[in-house]
Design a protein around this motif. Structure first.
Motif, mmCIF file in Angstrom:
data_model
loop_
_atom_site.group_PDB
_atom_site.id
_atom_site.type_symbol
_atom_site.label_atom_id
_atom_site.label_comp_id
_atom_site.label_asym_id
_atom_site.label_seq_id
_atom_site.Cartn_x
_atom_site.Cartn_y
_atom_site.Cartn_z
ATOM 1 N N ASP A 187 0.862 -1.178 0.000
ATOM 2 C CA ASP A 187 0.000 0.000 0.000
ATOM 3 C C ASP A 187 0.904 1.236 0.000
ATOM 4 O O ASP A 187 1.473 1.593 1.032
ATOM 5 C CB ASP A 187 -0.899 -0.019 1.242
ATOM 6 C CG ASP A 187 -1.934 1.098 1.263
ATOM 7 O OD1 ASP A 187 -1.600 2.224 0.865
ATOM 8 O OD2 ASP A 187 -3.072 0.843 1.705
ATOM 9 N N VAL A 188 1.031 1.886 -1.156
ATOM 10 C CA VAL A 188 1.968 3.016 -1.267
ATOM 11 C C VAL A 188 1.609 4.158 -0.327
ATOM 12 O O VAL A 188 2.475 4.672 0.392
ATOM 13 C CB VAL A 188 2.068 3.489 -2.730
ATOM 14 C CG1 VAL A 188 2.848 4.812 -2.814
ATOM 15 C CG2 VAL A 188 2.748 2.430 -3.584
ATOM 16 N N PRO A 189 0.338 4.627 -0.274
ATOM 17 C CA PRO A 189 0.038 5.728 0.654
ATOM 18 C C PRO A 189 0.339 5.387 2.116
ATOM 19 O O PRO A 189 0.845 6.230 2.865
ATOM 20 C CB PRO A 189 -1.461 5.978 0.431
ATOM 21 C CG PRO A 189 -1.704 5.524 -0.966
ATOM 22 C CD PRO A 189 -0.825 4.316 -1.135
ATOM 23 N N ARG A 190 0.060 4.160 2.533
ATOM 24 C CA ARG A 190 0.333 3.775 3.919
ATOM 25 C C ARG A 190 1.833 3.796 4.189
ATOM 26 O O ARG A 190 2.288 4.317 5.223
ATOM 27 C CB ARG A 190 -0.240 2.384 4.201
ATOM 28 C CG ARG A 190 -0.042 1.926 5.645
ATOM 29 C CD ARG A 190 -0.641 0.552 5.896
ATOM 30 N NE ARG A 190 0.034 -0.495 5.123
ATOM 31 C CZ ARG A 190 -0.097 -1.797 5.357
ATOM 32 N NH1 ARG A 190 -0.901 -2.212 6.319
ATOM 33 N NH2 ARG A 190 0.536 -2.678 4.609
ATOM 34 N N SER A 191 2.632 3.245 3.286
ATOM 35 C CA SER A 191 4.077 3.246 3.480
ATOM 36 C C SER A 191 4.642 4.659 3.400
ATOM 37 O O SER A 191 5.523 5.036 4.182
ATOM 38 C CB SER A 191 4.748 2.351 2.437
ATOM 39 O OG SER A 191 4.434 0.993 2.663
ATOM 40 N N VAL B 25 7.195 9.293 6.048
ATOM 41 C CA VAL B 25 7.125 10.752 6.166
ATOM 42 C C VAL B 25 6.672 11.155 7.564
ATOM 43 O O VAL B 25 7.375 11.875 8.286
ATOM 44 C CB VAL B 25 6.191 11.335 5.088
ATOM 45 C CG1 VAL B 25 5.953 12.827 5.316
ATOM 46 C CG2 VAL B 25 6.792 11.101 3.698
ATOM 47 N N ASP B 26 5.495 10.717 7.984
ATOM 48 C CA ASP B 26 4.932 11.190 9.252
ATOM 49 C C ASP B 26 5.647 10.629 10.467
ATOM 50 O O ASP B 26 5.847 11.331 11.462
ATOM 51 C CB ASP B 26 3.449 10.837 9.332
ATOM 52 C CG ASP B 26 2.619 11.565 8.288
ATOM 53 O OD1 ASP B 26 3.080 12.621 7.805
ATOM 54 O OD2 ASP B 26 1.528 11.080 7.944
ATOM 55 N N ALA B 27 6.025 9.346 10.427
ATOM 56 C CA ALA B 27 6.660 8.728 11.591
ATOM 57 C C ALA B 27 8.173 8.883 11.577
ATOM 58 O O ALA B 27 8.783 9.180 12.604
ATOM 59 C CB ALA B 27 6.277 7.251 11.672
ATOM 60 N N PHE C 20 18.126 1.799 17.082
ATOM 61 C CA PHE C 20 16.963 0.946 17.313
ATOM 62 C C PHE C 20 16.392 0.550 15.959
ATOM 63 O O PHE C 20 16.732 1.137 14.918
ATOM 64 C CB PHE C 20 15.908 1.649 18.177
ATOM 65 C CG PHE C 20 15.371 2.929 17.603
ATOM 66 C CD1 PHE C 20 14.311 2.930 16.712
ATOM 67 C CD2 PHE C 20 15.919 4.152 17.968
ATOM 68 C CE1 PHE C 20 13.821 4.112 16.183
ATOM 69 C CE2 PHE C 20 15.438 5.341 17.448
ATOM 70 C CZ PHE C 20 14.380 5.322 16.548
ATOM 71 N N VAL C 21 15.549 -0.456 15.956
ATOM 72 C CA VAL C 21 14.945 -0.944 14.723
ATOM 73 C C VAL C 21 13.433 -0.947 14.863
ATOM 74 O O VAL C 21 12.886 -1.299 15.914
ATOM 75 C CB VAL C 21 15.469 -2.350 14.356
ATOM 76 C CG1 VAL C 21 15.122 -3.380 15.428
ATOM 77 C CG2 VAL C 21 14.941 -2.802 12.998
ATOM 78 N N VAL C 22 12.756 -0.520 13.816
ATOM 79 C CA VAL C 22 11.307 -0.519 13.744
ATOM 80 C C VAL C 22 10.910 -1.184 12.434
ATOM 81 O O VAL C 22 11.647 -1.104 11.443
ATOM 82 C CB VAL C 22 10.744 0.925 13.833
ATOM 83 C CG1 VAL C 22 11.248 1.783 12.685
ATOM 84 C CG2 VAL C 22 9.222 0.932 13.885
ATOM 85 N N SER C 23 9.784 -1.863 12.426
ATOM 86 C CA SER C 23 9.286 -2.470 11.194
ATOM 87 C C SER C 23 8.399 -1.492 10.456
ATOM 88 O O SER C 23 7.540 -0.846 11.054
ATOM 89 C CB SER C 23 8.507 -3.757 11.507
ATOM 90 O OG SER C 23 9.361 -4.753 12.021
ATOM 91 N N ASP C 24 8.597 -1.383 9.145
ATOM 92 C CA ASP C 24 7.704 -0.548 8.356
ATOM 93 C C ASP C 24 6.381 -1.283 8.161
ATOM 94 O O ASP C 24 6.212 -2.413 8.653
ATOM 95 C CB ASP C 24 8.380 -0.113 7.051
ATOM 96 C CG ASP C 24 8.334 -1.151 5.930
ATOM 97 O OD1 ASP C 24 7.840 -2.288 6.140
ATOM 98 O OD2 ASP C 24 8.795 -0.820 4.820
ATOM 99 N N PRO C 25 5.381 -0.703 7.514
ATOM 100 C CA PRO C 25 4.063 -1.354 7.434
ATOM 101 C C PRO C 25 4.068 -2.732 6.789
ATOM 102 O O PRO C 25 3.124 -3.504 6.982
ATOM 103 C CB PRO C 25 3.232 -0.353 6.619
ATOM 104 C CG PRO C 25 3.845 0.968 6.917
ATOM 105 C CD PRO C 25 5.316 0.684 7.013
ATOM 106 N N ASP C 26 5.108 -3.072 6.038
ATOM 107 C CA ASP C 26 5.175 -4.391 5.415
ATOM 108 C C ASP C 26 6.181 -5.312 6.092
ATOM 109 O O ASP C 26 6.507 -6.371 5.567
ATOM 110 C CB ASP C 26 5.513 -4.249 3.933
ATOM 111 C CG ASP C 26 4.339 -3.691 3.141
ATOM 112 O OD1 ASP C 26 3.253 -4.272 3.205
ATOM 113 O OD2 ASP C 26 4.513 -2.650 2.474
#
Length: 312
Positions: A188-192, A197-199, A296-302
Motif C-alpha cells: 500500500d503506497v500511501p500507507r508506506s 514521512v509522518d513517523a 533501534f529498529v522498527v518495522s515498516d508497514p510491510d
C-alpha cells in the motif's frame, strides 16, 4: 498521544542511509557478483555465515546466509532494488566494464540502463534475483527542481557507449561509494509513504510515477522508493531478500526525536546491539523508562526492518 514530529522534512540533508542486509541461500553463489561486478570488498565472519561488503571503510551490504530460507513468495512485499551509489561517472563506467567482462563468471548480467535526470544508473539481478542498481548522481544544480523544491525524475535511455568511454579503469569500487537508496515493493503506497514521512521524518520528493512515491531526508532525490507495480499483497516473509536497512542520523537529538515520533504514532521498536542483532526493548508509552541506545529498529508497514542509527 499526539505526534508532534513534523512531517515536512524533520530529517535533514545530514541524514543518509547506512547498510542494507539481505538473507541469501548461498554466500558462495552471491558474493562473486558483489565483489567482481559491483566492486565491493568482502569480509566474512568466523563461522562463514555472514559477509559484509564494503567500499574502503564504508560497509554497504550485509549478506546473511540461510540455506534453508525459501525463495521470496510472489505475493510478498520486499526489495525492488538496492542502490549502490558511486562517486563519479568514471566509477560507473568501471562497473559497466566489469559487467561486460565478468558477468558470466559472477552469474549476473546487465538488465537495464537509465538516465533519471538526477542520476545515471545501471541495473542488475544478483544470482538470487535481488534487484541491484549502481548509479552516480548528477550535481544537484543540474537536477530538475519544482517550484516547491521537489525533484522531477524520468526514465530515459542511457548512452552506454559514452559511459564506457568514461571508465576510469579500476577493479574496485572507490572510496565514496555507499548505499544511496533502497527501492521497496509495498502492499500500500500511501500507507508506506505516511510511515516514512509522518513517523520517520522524511519528506515526499517525487510522486510523478503512477503507483509509486519517492521520499528522502532533506532535499536528496530519494532515499526510499515505494511502488505497487507488481501488486504485492502480503508482508515480507522469512524467505530470501531484504531483512533491514539503516537510516543514519547526525546526532543524538535527532535519534531521540525519531524515537518519540514512532512512540507517538504507536509504532513498536527494539534496541539493536553492535552486531546488528535485536535486543529486548519496546516502543510503547513506557519507552522513556527503557535504556537509551545509539540505535533501534522498527518495522515498516510491510515488516521490513528500518534501523535508525546514530554514530555507528
Amino acid at each position: 498521544m499526539t505526534n508532534d514530529f513534523p512531517s515536512d522534512g524533520s530529517l535533514t540533508d545530514d541524514a543518509h542511509l547506512g547498510r542494507v542486509a539481505l538473507r541469501v541461500g548461498s554466500l558462495d553463489r552471491v558474493v562473486p557478483f558483489y565483489r567482481d561486478v559491483v566492486g565491493l570488498a568482502v569480509e566474512r565472519d568466523r563461522d562463514g555465515s555472514r559477509a559484509v561488503l564494503s567500499a574502503g571503510e564504508t560497509p554497504v551490504v550485509v549478506l546473511d546466509e540461510d540455506p534453508d530460507a525459501p525463495e521470496r513468495g510472489r505475493r510478498e512485499a520486499g526489495l525492488f532494488h538496492l542502490a549502490v551509489r558511486v562517486p563519479d561517472r568514471g566509477a560507473l563506467g568501471d562497473v559497466l566494464s566489469r559487467a561486460r567482462t565478468r558477468a558470466s563468471d559472477a552469474d549476473a548480467t546487465l538488465s537495464g540502463a537509465s538516465d533519471h535526470l538526477v542520476s545515471e544508473a545501471l541495473y542488475f539481478r544478483d544470482p538470487e534475483g535481488n534487484g541491484v542498481e549502481v548509479y552516480r548522481d548528477r550535481p544537484r544544480e543540474e537536477w530538475p527542481w519544482t517550484d516547491d523544491r521537489r525533484v522531477s525524475m524520468d526514465t530515459l535511455p542511457l548512452d552506454l557507449g559514452s559511459l564506457a568511454d568514461d571508465a576510469a579503469g579500476a577493479d574496485r569500487a572507490p572510496a565514496g561509494t555507499d548505499l544511496g537508496h533502497v527501492h521497496l515493493e509495498v502492499t500500500d503506497v500511501p500507507r508506506s509513504r505516511d510511515f516514512y514521512v509522518d513517523a520517520l521524518g522524511m519528506r515526499v520528493r517525487d510522486e510523478g510515477y503512477p503507483g509509486a512515491a519517492f521520499v528522502a531526508a532533506g532535499e536528496y532525490h530519494h532515499h526510499v522508493g515505494l511502488n505497487s507495480w507488481n501488486t504485492r499483497s502480503a508482508p515480507v516473509g522469512e524467505g530470501r531478500g531484504i531483512e533491514w536497512f539503516e537510516v543514519v542520523v547526525p546526532d543524538a537529538a535527532t535519534l531521540d526525536a525519531v524515537r518519540e515520533s514512532l512512540t507517538g504514532g504507536g509504532h513498536e521498536f527494539d534496541a539493536v546491539d553492535e552486531d546488528g542483532f535485536d535486543e529486548v526493548g519496546s516502543g510503547d508509552d513506557d519507552a522513556a523508562d527503557a535504556p537509551t541506545t545509539d540505535s533501534f529498529v522498527v518495522s515498516d508497514p510491510d515488516g521490513i526492518g528500518v534501523r535508525v542509527v546514530y554514530s555507528r
